[in-house]
Design a protein around this motif. Structure first.
Motif, PDB file in Angstrom:
ATOM      1  N   PRO A 184      67.558  29.852  66.326  1.00 57.57           N
ATOM      2  CA  PRO A 184      66.251  29.235  66.050  1.00 57.57           C
ATOM      3  C   PRO A 184      66.052  27.896  66.784  1.00 57.57           C
ATOM      4  CG  PRO A 184      67.243  30.044  64.020  1.00 57.57           C
ATOM      5  CD  PRO A 184      68.282  30.131  65.076  1.00 57.57           C
ATOM      6  N   ILE A 185      67.133  27.118  66.882  1.00 56.14           N
ATOM      7  CA  ILE A 185      67.032  25.844  67.593  1.00 56.14           C
ATOM      8  C   ILE A 185      66.764  26.081  69.081  1.00 56.14           C
ATOM      9  CG2 ILE A 185      68.314  23.772  68.272  1.00 56.14           C
ATOM     10  CD1 ILE A 185      69.748  23.934  65.561  1.00 56.14           C
ATOM     11  N   LEU A 186      67.395  27.117  69.641  1.00 52.08           N
ATOM     12  CA  LEU A 186      67.152  27.471  71.035  1.00 52.08           C
ATOM     13  C   LEU A 186      65.702  27.918  71.242  1.00 52.08           C
ATOM     14  CD1 LEU A 186      70.460  29.385  71.914  1.00 52.08           C
ATOM     15  CD2 LEU A 186      69.759  27.121  72.722  1.00 52.08           C
ATOM     16  N   ILE A 187      65.159  28.641  70.245  1.00 51.61           N
ATOM     17  CA  ILE A 187      63.756  29.046  70.333  1.00 51.61           C
ATOM     18  C   ILE A 187      62.850  27.816  70.408  1.00 51.61           C
ATOM     19  CG2 ILE A 187      61.865  30.145  69.054  1.00 51.61           C
ATOM     20  CD1 ILE A 187      63.912  32.151  67.996  1.00 51.61           C
ATOM     21  N   LYS A 188      63.174  26.822  69.577  1.00 51.61           N
ATOM     22  CA  LYS A 188      62.405  25.566  69.603  1.00 51.61           C
ATOM     23  C   LYS A 188      62.430  24.942  70.996  1.00 51.61           C
ATOM     24  CE  LYS A 188      62.430  20.887  67.613  1.00 51.61           C
ATOM     25  NZ  LYS A 188      62.581  20.232  68.931  1.00 51.61           N
ATOM     26  N   ASN A 189      63.621  24.909  71.596  1.00 54.02           N
ATOM     27  CA  ASN A 189      63.753  24.295  72.918  1.00 54.02           C
ATOM     28  C   ASN A 189      63.086  25.128  74.005  1.00 54.02           C
ATOM     29  OD1 ASN A 189      65.332  21.837  72.473  1.00 54.02           O
ATOM     30  ND2 ASN A 189      66.955  23.228  71.770  1.00 54.02           N
ATOM     31  N   ILE A 190      63.099  26.456  73.843  1.00 50.62           N
ATOM     32  CA  ILE A 190      62.403  27.317  74.810  1.00 50.62           C
ATOM     33  C   ILE A 190      60.908  27.014  74.810  1.00 50.62           C
ATOM     34  CG2 ILE A 190      61.684  29.701  75.253  1.00 50.62           C
ATOM     35  CD1 ILE A 190      64.502  30.562  74.381  1.00 50.62           C
ATOM     36  N   ILE A 191      60.345  26.882  73.577  1.00 49.19           N
ATOM     37  CA  ILE A 191      58.900  26.659  73.457  1.00 49.19           C
ATOM     38  C   ILE A 191      58.512  25.230  73.835  1.00 49.19           C
ATOM     39  CG2 ILE A 191      56.977  26.591  71.800  1.00 49.19           C
ATOM     40  CD1 ILE A 191      58.380  28.894  70.329  1.00 49.19           C
ATOM     41  N   ASP A 192      59.319  24.275  73.405  1.00 48.31           N
ATOM     42  CA  ASP A 192      58.954  22.866  73.621  1.00 48.31           C
ATOM     43  C   ASP A 192      59.397  22.310  74.968  1.00 48.31           C
ATOM     44  OD1 ASP A 192      57.792  22.824  71.151  1.00 48.31           O
ATOM     45  OD2 ASP A 192      59.481  21.880  70.119  1.00 48.31           O
ATOM     46  N   LYS A 193      60.432  22.912  75.592  1.00 48.27           N
ATOM     47  CA  LYS A 193      60.967  22.336  76.833  1.00 48.27           C
ATOM     48  C   LYS A 193      60.863  23.304  78.009  1.00 48.27           C
ATOM     49  CE  LYS A 193      64.229  19.137  74.621  1.00 48.27           C
ATOM     50  NZ  LYS A 193      65.659  18.736  74.503  1.00 48.27           N
ATOM     51  N   ALA A 194      61.533  24.452  77.916  1.00 49.32           N
ATOM     52  CA  ALA A 194      61.645  25.355  79.060  1.00 49.32           C
ATOM     53  C   ALA A 194      60.283  25.881  79.518  1.00 49.32           C
ATOM     54  CB  ALA A 194      62.580  26.514  78.731  1.00 49.32           C
ATOM     55  N   LEU A 195      59.455  26.328  78.577  1.00 51.51           N
ATOM     56  CA  LEU A 195      58.161  26.891  78.964  1.00 51.51           C
ATOM     57  C   LEU A 195      57.164  25.830  79.457  1.00 51.51           C
ATOM     58  CD1 LEU A 195      57.659  29.651  76.229  1.00 51.51           C
ATOM     59  CD2 LEU A 195      58.433  29.930  78.591  1.00 51.51           C
ATOM     60  N   PRO A 196      57.000  24.702  78.723  1.00 49.29           N
ATOM     61  CA  PRO A 196      56.076  23.675  79.248  1.00 49.29           C
ATOM     62  C   PRO A 196      56.489  23.136  80.623  1.00 49.29           C
ATOM     63  CG  PRO A 196      56.533  23.285  76.943  1.00 49.29           C
ATOM     64  CD  PRO A 196      57.471  24.347  77.389  1.00 49.29           C
ATOM     65  N   GLN A 197      57.802  23.032  80.836  1.00 51.91           N
ATOM     66  CA  GLN A 197      58.292  22.516  82.118  1.00 51.91           C
ATOM     67  C   GLN A 197      58.367  23.596  83.193  1.00 51.91           C
ATOM     68  OE1 GLN A 197      62.072  20.563  81.397  1.00 51.91           O
ATOM     69  NE2 GLN A 197      61.221  19.291  79.732  1.00 51.91           N
ATOM     70  N   LYS A 198      58.098  24.840  82.805  1.00 55.65           N
ATOM     71  CA  LYS A 198      58.183  25.977  83.723  1.00 55.65           C
ATOM     72  C   LYS A 198      59.533  26.008  84.456  1.00 55.65           C
ATOM     73  CE  LYS A 198      53.196  26.037  84.440  1.00 55.65           C
ATOM     74  NZ  LYS A 198      52.090  25.989  85.429  1.00 55.65           N
ATOM     75  N   ASP A 199      60.591  25.725  83.634  1.00 54.30           N
ATOM     76  CA  ASP A 199      61.963  25.653  84.177  1.00 54.30           C
ATOM     77  C   ASP A 199      62.657  26.993  83.909  1.00 54.30           C
ATOM     78  OD1 ASP A 199      64.590  25.132  84.860  1.00 54.30           O
ATOM     79  OD2 ASP A 199      64.560  23.091  84.058  1.00 54.30           O
ATOM     80  N   LEU A 200      62.662  27.870  84.936  1.00 55.58           N
ATOM     81  CA  LEU A 200      63.252  29.195  84.774  1.00 55.58           C
ATOM     82  C   LEU A 200      64.749  29.127  84.528  1.00 55.58           C
ATOM     83  CD1 LEU A 200      62.745  32.231  84.798  1.00 55.58           C
ATOM     84  CD2 LEU A 200      63.113  32.217  87.282  1.00 55.58           C
ATOM     85  N   LYS A 201      65.417  28.167  85.191  1.00 53.71           N
ATOM     86  CA  LYS A 201      66.860  28.024  85.030  1.00 53.71           C
ATOM     87  C   LYS A 201      67.206  27.642  83.594  1.00 53.71           C
ATOM     88  CE  LYS A 201      70.855  25.688  87.085  1.00 53.71           C
ATOM     89  NZ  LYS A 201      71.313  24.705  88.122  1.00 53.71           N
ATOM     90  N   LEU A 202      66.463  26.689  83.043  1.00 52.19           N
ATOM     91  CA  LEU A 202      66.698  26.267  81.658  1.00 52.19           C
ATOM     92  C   LEU A 202      66.367  27.390  80.686  1.00 52.19           C
ATOM     93  CD1 LEU A 202      67.541  23.871  79.901  1.00 52.19           C
ATOM     94  CD2 LEU A 202      65.129  23.169  79.812  1.00 52.19           C
ATOM     95  N   ILE A 229      57.653  24.228  64.453  1.00 57.53           N
ATOM     96  CA  ILE A 229      57.054  25.086  63.420  1.00 57.53           C
ATOM     97  C   ILE A 229      57.652  26.485  63.472  1.00 57.53           C
ATOM     98  CG2 ILE A 229      54.924  26.183  62.641  1.00 57.53           C
ATOM     99  CD1 ILE A 229      53.425  23.723  63.669  1.00 57.53           C
ATOM    100  N   ILE A 230      57.763  27.043  64.695  1.00 55.30           N
ATOM    101  CA  ILE A 230      58.321  28.389  64.846  1.00 55.30           C
ATOM    102  C   ILE A 230      59.789  28.423  64.434  1.00 55.30           C
ATOM    103  CG2 ILE A 230      58.878  30.193  66.521  1.00 55.30           C
ATOM    104  CD1 ILE A 230      56.342  29.344  68.052  1.00 55.30           C
ATOM    105  N   ALA A 231      60.549  27.386  64.823  1.00 54.37           N
ATOM    106  CA  ALA A 231      61.959  27.304  64.423  1.00 54.37           C
ATOM    107  C   ALA A 231      62.081  27.194  62.907  1.00 54.37           C
ATOM    108  CB  ALA A 231      62.617  26.107  65.103  1.00 54.37           C
ATOM    109  N   PHE A 232      61.155  26.432  62.275  1.00 56.24           N
ATOM    110  CA  PHE A 232      61.163  26.289  60.825  1.00 56.24           C
ATOM    111  C   PHE A 232      60.982  27.653  60.137  1.00 56.24           C
ATOM    112  CE2 PHE A 232      61.261  22.900  57.790  1.00 56.24           C
ATOM    113  CZ  PHE A 232      61.492  21.760  58.549  1.00 56.24           C
ATOM    114  N   VAL A 233      60.013  28.424  60.652  1.00 56.87           N
ATOM    115  CA  VAL A 233      59.759  29.741  60.059  1.00 56.87           C
ATOM    116  C   VAL A 233      60.994  30.641  60.211  1.00 56.87           C
ATOM    117  CG1 VAL A 233      58.384  31.844  60.237  1.00 56.87           C
ATOM    118  CG2 VAL A 233      57.271  29.600  60.372  1.00 56.87           C
TER     119      VAL A 233
END
Length: 599
Positions: A57-75, A298-302
């Motif tokens: 769930p924590i990784l999901i949070k980081n995917i949504i908040d960091k990897a996707l907004p930054q468009k960082d495919l490697k991350l 929010i998604i990680a919380f759920v």
């Protein structure tokens, strides 16, 4: 039949739940202690799994908040691969945990079965005369098998739920205490109804096990050889089927009730579990609008909320499972707590090879405290002599012989062998000196050879043949298709009464005891079989002290001493010549029972 069906009804209020005491918990825990190292490994797997389960769930949070907004495919790839790797590790940990918990529970079950079997072996005949065979079978099998889930699921689930609950709550509070409080506000609704549901399940489980015992009782009685014959002869197949059908239906109904009890409670929990995420989305959306939280949070919380609700739900159900387990433990411990009436004294001596002198000194005996069976029995038997016990049925003859190997214990007086009180010697050494040929010989559903080896497990082939020749059964055995390897069937059903009796005599000859007890060994045999048995008795009784319960004049005449038993007392004793001329009970027995056998 109506009475039998009426017994199927029961009132829940008559069944009381056991008190969970420190003594009971300590007793249950004692079965887990030998496997403490594996239990630590299970706990280790649970702790690691509960921590690693927080990562996706924590990784999901980081995917949504960091990897996707930054468009960082490697991350993004890193987060996904790490999540997949953790999922695989969690699966492996689950397999290891399941294996260890099953291994522990199975070994506990084996230990308890071994202890129960050993305990039941040491119970006196009083226990077996009162207990139902179906009840014994149920407690030794299904009751003990039922408790394996205590560790395999209940204990493991409890530990897992506690660790997951604590670790998840910490992470939620750390992420946002306001949102965590909203998610936790409905938790008390999971717990409140559990006591009532657990009590109801306990009552149903207790009655269910009792009815399973009754069902096993019907099966054992009607499908035994004697029961099957009796059922067929009296054409009671339909009646027994109806009885079985009613009991079987009752068991099924109880098991259905047990499986669905608390369904409304679980439905309520499911409803609240569905409401929880909606509250998080509503309040989390408000916090997002206020700029206090991110969408990923929010998604990680759920996602984490499921890890919070699931253990609480499991813990509430565990209370129900524990109450059911206590029903089984209570039944098992009831049997373990049955007093062993006959056991070795702490300082019991080993009875060495005896001469065979037997003395009864003012012996009193009763099967219960109210009705005395034997009163002031006193007599002495010299080594190598034969005593004939005669008297009407129920006079106490068999009871007297059962006291010699301590199948029962006297309540007053003493029995001595070679001037040694039999209560002061070990049961094993005492019973090795005694051989019994019963009126209805018991043979196991095995080969003739294995039945014979029951008398001497290390007997050679020559010793077996010699014993069978002495018992006049060898020639018959050699006519069978597989000779000594022939299987005799349940209770020896494939052999005639006389053949079974001679096999049992050969078995005792192999044992080579100093004291022989013959319990009406020829009373129900035809004249040919009796003649064989009489011949077989010559080597059996030679130079041995023997007690013969007899209805045959030839046996009585061959005895060195006759004891006439009446109403649990020795009414007369002496030899045939002196007793037959007295106007007493023996003369009456002779005139009514023995005289007609003279040729």
């Amino acid at each position: 039949m109506k009475q039998g069906i009426g017994r199927l009804r029961f009132a829940d209020e008559n069944i009381e739940m056991p008190k969970v005491t420190k003594k009971m918990l300590t007793r249950i825990l004692s079965y887990f202690i030998p496997y403490w190292t594996r239990m630590l490994l299970v706990i280790g797997c649970i702790i690691v799994s509960s921590i690693l389960g927080l990562v996706p769930p924590i990784l999901i949070k980081n995917i949504i908040d960091k990897a996707l907004p930054q468009k960082d495919l490697k991350l993004l790839s890193l987060f996904i691969f790490v999540s997949i790797g953790i999922t695989i590790v969690l699966g492996l940990l689950q397999v290891a945990q399941s294996y260890l918990s099953v291994w522990i529970s199975k070994h506990i079950m084996v230990t308890m079965k071994n202890q129960m079997y050993s305990h039941l072996q040491r119970m006196s005949l009083n226990f077996y005369s009162a207990a139902k065979p179906g009840e014994i079978t149920t407690r030794l099998t299904s009751d003990i098998e039922g408790i394996q889930d205590i560790f395999n699921s209940t204990v493991v689930n409890a530990l897992s739920s506690i660790f997951v609950l604590i670790s998840t709550a910490i992470v939620l509070v750390t992420m946002n205490w306001k949102l965590a409080l909203v998610g936790m506000i409905i938790l008390p609704t999971f717990i409140v109804p559990t006591r009532k549901v657990g009590k109801l399940k306990w009552k149903i489980a207790t009655k269910s096990q009792e009815r399973i015992s009754d069902l096993n009782q019907i099966i054992q009685e009607t499908f035994s050889i004697s029961g099957a014959i009796l059922t067929k002869i009296f054409t009671k197949e339909k009646d027994e089927y109806v009885k079985f059908k009613c009991m079987n239906q009752e068991v099924a109904s109880l098991q259905i009730r047990e499986s669905i009890v608390g369904r409304w409670f679980r439905m309520t929990i499911t409803t609240f579990i569905a409401i929880g995420p909606m509250l998080i989305y509503f309040y989390g959306g408000y916090l997002y609008i206020q700029g206090e939280i991110t969408i990923g949070s929010i998604i990680a919380f759920v996602a984490l909320l499921g890890r919070l609700y699931s253990p609480v739900s499991q813990l509430s159900n565990i209370h129900i499972d524990v109450t059911r387990s206590l029903a089984l433990f209570k039944r098992i411990f009831e049997y373990f707590d049955q007093k062993q009436e006959i056991k070795d004294n702490p300082n019991a001596l080993h009875l060495e090879k005896i001469k065979g002198k037997v003395d009864f000194n003012k012996v009193h005996f009763a099967y219960n405290s109210e009705v005395r069976v034997l009163e002031d029995i006193s007599f002495s038997v010299d080594p190598g002599t034969m005593v004939a016990l005669v008297g009407s049925s129920g006079a106490g003859k068999t009871t007297i012989t059962n006291l010699i190997p301590r199948l029962y214990d006297v309540i007053d007086g003493s029995i001595k062998i070679d001037d040694q009180d039999i209560r002061d010697v070990t049961l094993e050494s005492l019973r090795k000196q005694i051989g019994i040929v019963m009126q209805e010989p018991y043979l196991f559903n095995d080969t003739i050879e294995e039945n014979l080896r029951y008398g001497k497990s290390d007997a050679t082939e020559d010793e077996i043949i010699k014993a069978c020749k002495a018992a006049y059964i060898h020639d018959f055995i050699m006519t069978l298709p597989e000779n000594y390897k022939t299987v005799v069937g349940n209770r020896g059903i494939k052999l005639s009464g006389g053949e079974k009796q001679r096999v049992s005599i050969a078995r005792v000859i192999l044992k080579n005891p100093r004291i022989i007890i013959l319990d009406e060994a020829t009373s129900s045999l035809d004249s040919v079989s009796e003649e064989y048995i009489q011949k077989a008795m010559i080597p059996l009784l030679s130079n041995r002290t023997s007690f013969v319960i007899a209805h045959r004049l030839s046996t009585v005449l061959a005895s060195d001493q006759i004891l006439v038993i009446e109403n649990g007392m020795v009414a007369e004793h002496g030899k045939h010549e002196e007793l037959v001329h007295k106007e007493g009970l023996y003369q009456q027995l002779y005139e009514t029972q023995f005289k007609s056998q003279k040729r």
